[in-house]
Enzyme design. Sequence first.
Site, PDB file in Angstrom:
ATOM      1  CD  GLU A  66      -3.864  -5.755   3.731  1.00  0.00           C
ATOM      2  OE1 GLU A  66      -4.717  -4.909   4.108  1.00  0.00           O
ATOM      3  OE2 GLU A  66      -2.642  -5.604   3.851  1.00  0.00           O
ATOM      4  CD  GLU A 103      -2.947  -1.174   2.290  1.00  0.00           C
ATOM      5  OE1 GLU A 103      -2.858  -0.318   3.184  1.00  0.00           O
ATOM      6  OE2 GLU A 103      -3.859  -2.015   2.262  1.00  0.00           O
TER       7      GLU A 103
HETATM    8  O1  IFM Z   1      -4.535  -3.209   8.947  1.00  0.00           O
HETATM    9  C1  IFM Z   1      -4.431  -2.657   7.687  1.00  0.00           C
HETATM   10  C2  IFM Z   1      -3.260  -3.231   6.933  1.00  0.00           C
HETATM   11  O2  IFM Z   1      -2.061  -3.092   7.616  1.00  0.00           O
HETATM   12  C3  IFM Z   1      -3.106  -2.544   5.602  1.00  0.00           C
HETATM   13  N1  IFM Z   1      -4.351  -2.577   4.880  1.00  0.00           N
HETATM   14  C4  IFM Z   1      -5.540  -2.164   5.559  1.00  0.00           C
HETATM   15  C5  IFM Z   1      -5.680  -2.898   6.870  1.00  0.00           C
HETATM   16  C6  IFM Z   1      -6.968  -2.462   7.594  1.00  0.00           C
HETATM   17  O3  IFM Z   1      -6.960  -1.097   7.813  1.00  0.00           O
END
Ligand code: IFM
Length: 467
Positions: free
Chosen positions: A373, A189
């Site tokens: 994710e 990210e």
């Molecule tokens: O916890 C985070 C993760 O570290 C990165 N992506 C989003 C998740 C939820 O906010």
Amino acid sequence: MANDASAVFDARSPQSLADPFTPPADSSLWRKNFLLGAATASYQIEGAVAEDGRLPSIWDTFSATPGKVLAGDTGAVACDHYHRWQEDVDMLAGLGLEAYRLSIAWPRVMDASGAPNRKGLDFYKRLLARLKEKGIATSVTLYHWDLPQHLEDRGGWLNRDTAYRFADYADLMSRELAGSVDAWSTLNEPWCSAYLGYGNGHHAPGLADGRFATQAMHHLLLAHGLALPVLRANDPASQKGIVANMGRGTANSDSAADRRATYLFEVQHNAWILDPLLKGAYPRDLFELWPGTEPLVLDGDMQTIAAPLDFLGVNYYFRTNLASDGAHGFREVPPQGVERTQMGWEVYPDGLRDLLTGFRKTYANLPPIYITENGMASDDKVTDGRVDDTQRIAFLKRHLAAVDQAIKAGVDVRGYFLWSLMDNFEWAFGYERRFGVVHVDYATQKRTIKRSAELVAKFLRERKART
Ligand code: IFM
């Protein structure tokens, strides 16, 4: 194509009552080569921040600064995974999860001179070896936000040199861990690192300047581009890619102004990262939105950044509904009466499908995708030894249905990682927000498998039995 991914789940049907998770028989999720795993990140679970030579990271500094993290929480202990990793791997294996996405803490494995820290490296070697022993595929992210503080002290991602230090770190890790990693991701990210870290200050290191955000992004992407050939040379058999959080915008009305605002939102969230990676150029409209923020780009940088990827990791959580701000930008118009999670994020599975099908149209060279994710936070409690996380079960089912729809529309999605394996340190929100499919009692470090994880495990057992 159905307009609503939730349509495949009728909560009142007898099948759903018996098992509110298992995908329908025609879902691509039944394909045995669709990887289903869970993800975590070093600072969010490891703890042991001062052990075995680990150096401070920007998140140690930021979370120790009053007012930056809810309730003053820090990652000092987190899920104590540094000491409980064997139990955690057993838990992953017990659930039948096929893949585990973890990140390496840069400040744990290298000292300030760039020399390896053997104790830190050994931790990851043991962890990866144990995962291999259990037959769990490994997806390793090199940078999930825990920049060594000594690099931040020299300008962090605003300093071009950090990109070269990252390539050195990638070199060390891929030489040391070659053969034990199935997929390497350079960054997690970069939007969050650049925008939240340097643009609005909500994340470490807490700086807030639009010009900083674009320059930090450029150095992050350069770091990625410099690391890729190093990873390829040192560990040729593994896959190499990058993980990006993608934002889905919807227009509040059909007006040209609202549609333009929505387009600009997606430029700022998606094209800012994907265009350099896949087209070798920043989107010009970004600088219409943020005039005067063009980063300093040296000759050859864009070619370095646009090196071919084996996969793109996509992280997706919610949509943002948008209208024009009356000038050249956008403003958020939160929809009323919609389902939300503990984060206040709207549950909107269609956004995932629409992003994936949209990317396929926009980028002719879109690599295979992993959903690296997806998940939600809820205020889960243990009652009589159980956690019945009903909302998460429906959330996961509906998002997996959206993935299936994208696959059927021709997008090459190869796998899906639950965020997260267990409740953990949710950055500026500390420990209050629980994203895990396993509950963590932070006072005792007891792990309790939530109902969602039981159902994912049941599905995986059934899928295995069919093959
Ligand atoms: O916890 C985070 C993760 O570290 C990165 N992506 C989003 C998740 C939820 O906010």
